[in-house]
Design a protein around this motif. Structure first.
Motif, short mmCIF file in Angstrom:
data_model
loop_
_atom_site.label_atom_id
_atom_site.label_comp_id
_atom_site.label_asym_id
_atom_site.label_seq_id
_atom_site.Cartn_x
_atom_site.Cartn_y
_atom_site.Cartn_z
N ARG A 207 -3.44 -5.91 -17.34
CA ARG A 207 -3.93 -5.84 -15.69
C ARG A 207 -2.58 -5.62 -15.22
NH1 ARG A 207 -4.99 -10.51 -14.86
NH2 ARG A 207 -5.10 -11.32 -17.11
N GLY A 208 -1.67 -4.80 -15.42
CA GLY A 208 -0.50 -4.31 -14.65
C GLY A 208 0.86 -5.08 -14.92
N ASN A 209 0.51 -6.03 -16.04
CA ASN A 209 1.76 -6.74 -16.40
C ASN A 209 2.14 -6.55 -17.71
OD1 ASN A 209 2.11 -9.22 -14.14
ND2 ASN A 209 -0.06 -8.43 -14.44
N ALA A 210 3.55 -6.19 -17.95
CA ALA A 210 4.19 -5.70 -19.07
C ALA A 210 4.31 -7.21 -19.88
CB ALA A 210 5.23 -4.80 -19.03
N ILE A 211 3.97 -7.07 -21.26
CA ILE A 211 4.05 -8.35 -21.73
C ILE A 211 5.68 -8.26 -22.33
CG2 ILE A 211 3.55 -9.67 -23.90
CD1 ILE A 211 0.71 -8.73 -23.37
N ASP A 212 6.23 -9.38 -22.23
CA ASP A 212 7.60 -9.56 -22.88
C ASP A 212 7.81 -10.67 -23.85
OD1 ASP A 212 10.06 -10.06 -23.41
OD2 ASP A 212 11.03 -10.27 -21.37
N VAL A 213 7.67 -10.22 -25.19
CA VAL A 213 7.60 -10.98 -26.26
C VAL A 213 8.70 -11.88 -26.36
CG1 VAL A 213 5.75 -9.51 -27.48
CG2 VAL A 213 8.02 -9.42 -27.94
N GLU A 214 9.82 -11.57 -25.92
CA GLU A 214 10.74 -12.18 -25.92
C GLU A 214 11.03 -13.62 -25.11
OE1 GLU A 214 13.33 -12.01 -28.47
OE2 GLU A 214 12.14 -10.10 -29.00
N ARG A 215 10.22 -13.40 -24.19
CA ARG A 215 9.93 -14.41 -23.10
C ARG A 215 8.45 -14.75 -22.86
NH1 ARG A 215 13.59 -13.49 -17.92
NH2 ARG A 215 12.84 -15.39 -17.56
N PRO A 216 7.76 -14.97 -23.68
CA PRO A 216 6.18 -15.00 -23.82
C PRO A 216 5.62 -15.90 -22.69
CG PRO A 216 7.07 -16.21 -25.61
CD PRO A 216 7.98 -15.56 -25.14
N GLY B 200 -3.67 -5.36 -10.39
CA GLY B 200 -4.25 -5.40 -11.87
C GLY B 200 -5.20 -4.13 -12.07
N ARG B 201 -5.57 -3.14 -11.37
CA ARG B 201 -6.24 -2.36 -11.58
C ARG B 201 -5.69 -0.74 -11.51
NH1 ARG B 201 -12.22 -3.02 -11.44
NH2 ARG B 201 -12.32 -5.37 -12.02
N ILE B 202 -6.26 0.23 -12.06
CA ILE B 202 -5.61 1.38 -12.21
C ILE B 202 -5.84 2.23 -10.66
CG2 ILE B 202 -5.49 3.67 -13.14
CD1 ILE B 202 -6.05 2.58 -15.74
N THR B 203 -4.99 2.66 -9.99
CA THR B 203 -5.39 3.01 -8.55
C THR B 203 -5.06 4.49 -8.40
OG1 THR B 203 -3.16 2.54 -7.89
CG2 THR B 203 -4.73 1.12 -7.23
N GLY B 204 -4.37 5.27 -9.59
CA GLY B 204 -4.28 6.70 -9.62
C GLY B 204 -3.62 7.09 -10.97
N ILE B 205 -4.29 8.45 -11.13
CA ILE B 205 -3.80 9.06 -12.51
C ILE B 205 -3.15 10.61 -11.78
CG2 ILE B 205 -4.25 10.05 -14.53
CD1 ILE B 205 -6.64 8.15 -14.71
N GLU B 206 -1.75 10.49 -11.71
CA GLU B 206 -1.32 11.40 -11.00
C GLU B 206 -0.37 12.40 -11.93
OE1 GLU B 206 -1.73 11.70 -8.00
OE2 GLU B 206 -2.42 9.53 -7.38
N PRO B 207 0.03 13.64 -11.63
CA PRO B 207 1.10 14.20 -12.39
C PRO B 207 2.16 13.61 -12.73
CG PRO B 207 0.58 15.68 -10.42
CD PRO B 207 -0.06 14.19 -10.10
N ILE C 262 -8.67 4.73 -19.57
CA ILE C 262 -7.57 4.90 -18.53
C ILE C 262 -8.41 5.84 -17.47
CG2 ILE C 262 -5.25 5.66 -17.85
CD1 ILE C 262 -4.61 5.39 -20.70
N GLU C 263 -8.64 5.04 -16.31
CA GLU C 263 -9.13 5.86 -15.21
C GLU C 263 -9.34 5.13 -14.02
OE1 GLU C 263 -14.18 4.61 -15.92
OE2 GLU C 263 -13.28 6.43 -17.00
N VAL C 264 -9.35 5.45 -12.65
CA VAL C 264 -9.15 4.89 -11.38
C VAL C 264 -10.35 3.84 -11.55
CG1 VAL C 264 -9.30 5.10 -9.25
CG2 VAL C 264 -8.37 6.89 -10.39
N GLY C 265 -9.95 2.72 -11.12
CA GLY C 265 -10.86 1.33 -10.96
C GLY C 265 -11.03 0.73 -12.14
N ALA C 266 -10.52 1.24 -13.37
CA ALA C 266 -10.49 0.39 -14.69
C ALA C 266 -9.23 -0.77 -14.60
CB ALA C 266 -10.41 1.13 -15.82
N ASP C 267 -9.26 -1.77 -15.40
CA ASP C 267 -8.06 -2.56 -15.58
C ASP C 267 -7.09 -1.80 -15.76
OD1 ASP C 267 -9.64 -4.89 -14.63
OD2 ASP C 267 -9.71 -6.21 -16.40
N ALA C 268 -5.70 -2.36 -15.51
CA ALA C 268 -4.76 -1.73 -15.77
C ALA C 268 -4.18 -2.37 -17.30
CB ALA C 268 -3.74 -1.66 -14.89
N ASP C 269 -4.86 -2.09 -18.14
CA ASP C 269 -4.65 -2.67 -19.85
C ASP C 269 -4.33 -1.36 -20.23
OD1 ASP C 269 -5.59 -5.10 -19.09
OD2 ASP C 269 -7.89 -4.81 -19.98
#
Length: 449
Positions: free
Chosen positions: A424-433, A28-35, A376-383
């Protein structure tokens, strides 16, 4: 929900710039910002070249109304609308629900109502009303993000306004434990003296809520902040006539912040039809010149952030009076639409999307002390939210997710929409909420802010 491990895009907002990047997640957290060409294992969302990846919106002004008025709006419908509009964090207002969130017991009722119904993360404001000064610190300790008060009638009997002495007493208490007071700033005396006859005319409605109602109330807030040292925030600023006072107070060193809303930035009074209660809100949408002054105040940093003030009601409440705008419920339903609307209006004025994102994500997150959100930075929630300018957004009120199909934006078309939200790293699927994924938030301890 679909757990993902990374997002790749040619335009990812890192700091103030959009750069090609692969953003990686874990737990659920951002661990890297890579090329952007970085290879990562697991499930990767690859955004199209026309898309921009921005931090999830942090909307600190939303009226969910559950329990008690869930037929107006509830947590299921509100958080689904939020997710569809790119908002991954909401802070819920203390009124319109029954009971209002003015005691710890009422907060627990609100939290119980939200449990198992959240698609995004949700925190709660407390309320300051006559007679609850002793409840303020316990509410703060229970995790509310601050306290909302009205200086004029709120529209609901269970959340009465504070008179000047009650306001000062509440501010004094809030200053003692270094809390935060957020204020619906319209002056009751000015409103009482304004013309207020039954009318279907939008011009008459604006005359009934004049600029002076805001400037007088904001001066009261400034004076209270000066007298007590309390931290204060002006909600849904409509009138540009108050901007000089706010700037002077800030230059003086007073701890004052201010928000405005998409409807004040996108609409103008002279184009609003009569007997159209979907546009009614308090304070009102003012003229086009006023709107441009609000945009300039955002550019100049006098206004800190943009929030929805999503305040829906049933058709019965919105249409009360058969077009008489004095009787209709006041509130604009814009939770799902706000980012796309503001982004397009900003683009028309040559304002970068990065600034829109800061006003709606980073600045609001910082305002409520959620330093791990809105960026969007390392350590922030993956929102994250993916905004695609190659996908038109034609607004049809009946197809928006909030509970009642009424919207000031109905029939408009925007050249860009949110196509995916990630919480938090989970893509929302509005077809299957999945309404059991969002978390209930409490105010971070001060040392963590």
């Amino acid at each position: 929900m679909m757990r993902v491990d990374a997002v790749q895009a040619q335009r990812v907002l890192v700091g103030d710039e959009f750069v090609p990047a692969t953003v990686t997640f874990h737990h659920g957290r951002i661990t890297g910002i890579e090329p952007v060409e970085h290879q990562t294992e697991g499930l990767v969302i690859r955004a199209p070249d026309s898309a921009y990846v921005v931090p999830g919106i942090v909307d600190t002004h939303v009226h969910v109304n559950e329990p008690g008025r869930t037929e107006w709006e509830g947590f299921v419908s509100a958080t689904e609308a939020a997710a569809l509009g790119g908002a991954t964090t909401l802070i819920d207002m203390p009124l319109n629900s029954i009971p209002s969130t003015v005691t710890v017991d009422a907060l627990r009722v609100k939290q119980d109502a939200a449990r198992g119904e959240l698609m995004v993360d949700v925190g709660f404001w407390g309320g300051a009303v006559p007679g609850n000064v002793a409840a303020l610190e316990p509410l703060w300790e229970a995790g509310v993000f601050g306290f909302k008060c009205f200086l004029a009638d709120s529209g609901v009997a269970e959340f009465p306004p504070l008179n000047p002495s009650e306001f000062l007493a509440a501010l004094t208490e809030i200053a003692r434990f270094d809390g935060l007071m957020i204020v619906h700033a319209e002056d009751a005396g000015v409103l009482a003296g304004a013309p207020n006859r039954p009318s279907r005319s939008y011009t008459d409605f604006v005359l009934s809520r004049p600029d002076e109602a805001e400037t007088a109330a904001i001066q009261q807030v400034i004076d209270g902040a000066r007298a007590t040292g309390a931290r204060v925030h002006i909600l849904h600023l409509s009138s540009a006539r108050a901007l000089d006072r706010i700037k002077a107070a800030r230059d003086e060193g007073l701890r004052i912040t201010v928000e405005t809303c998409p409807h004040y930035l996108c609409f103008a009074a002279e184009t609003i039809p009569d007997a159209a209660p979907q546009f009614k809100c308090c304070p009102p949408i003012r003229d086009g010149g006023n709107r441009e002054e609000l945009w300039q105040a955002l550019r100049d940093g006098v206004i800190d952030c943009i929030v929805s003030d999503h305040s829906p009601a049933t058709a019965e409440e919105k249409e009360r009076g058969g077009g008489d705008l004095q009787q209709a419920w006041g509130g604009v339903s814009g939770l799902q639409v706000g980012f796309s609307a503001v982004a397009q209006e900003a683009r028309r004025r040559g304002i970068a999307l990065s600034r829109v994102s800061h006003w709606m994500s980073r600045n609001t997150a910082d305002f409520v002390g959620l330093g791990h959100k809105g960026r969007i930075e390392v350590g922030a929630d993956a929102d994250l939210a993916i905004y695609d300018t190659n996908v038109d957004f034609r607004i049809e009120a009946t197809r928006l997710a909030h509970r009642n199909p009424i919207s000031a934006y109905d029939g408009l078309r925007y050249g860009g929409r949110i196509t995916r939200s990630i919480v938090r790293g989970n893509a929302i699927d509005v077809e299957r909420p999945d309404h059991d994924w969002g978390r209930m938030l409490t105010r971070p301890a001060k040392e963590q802010q």
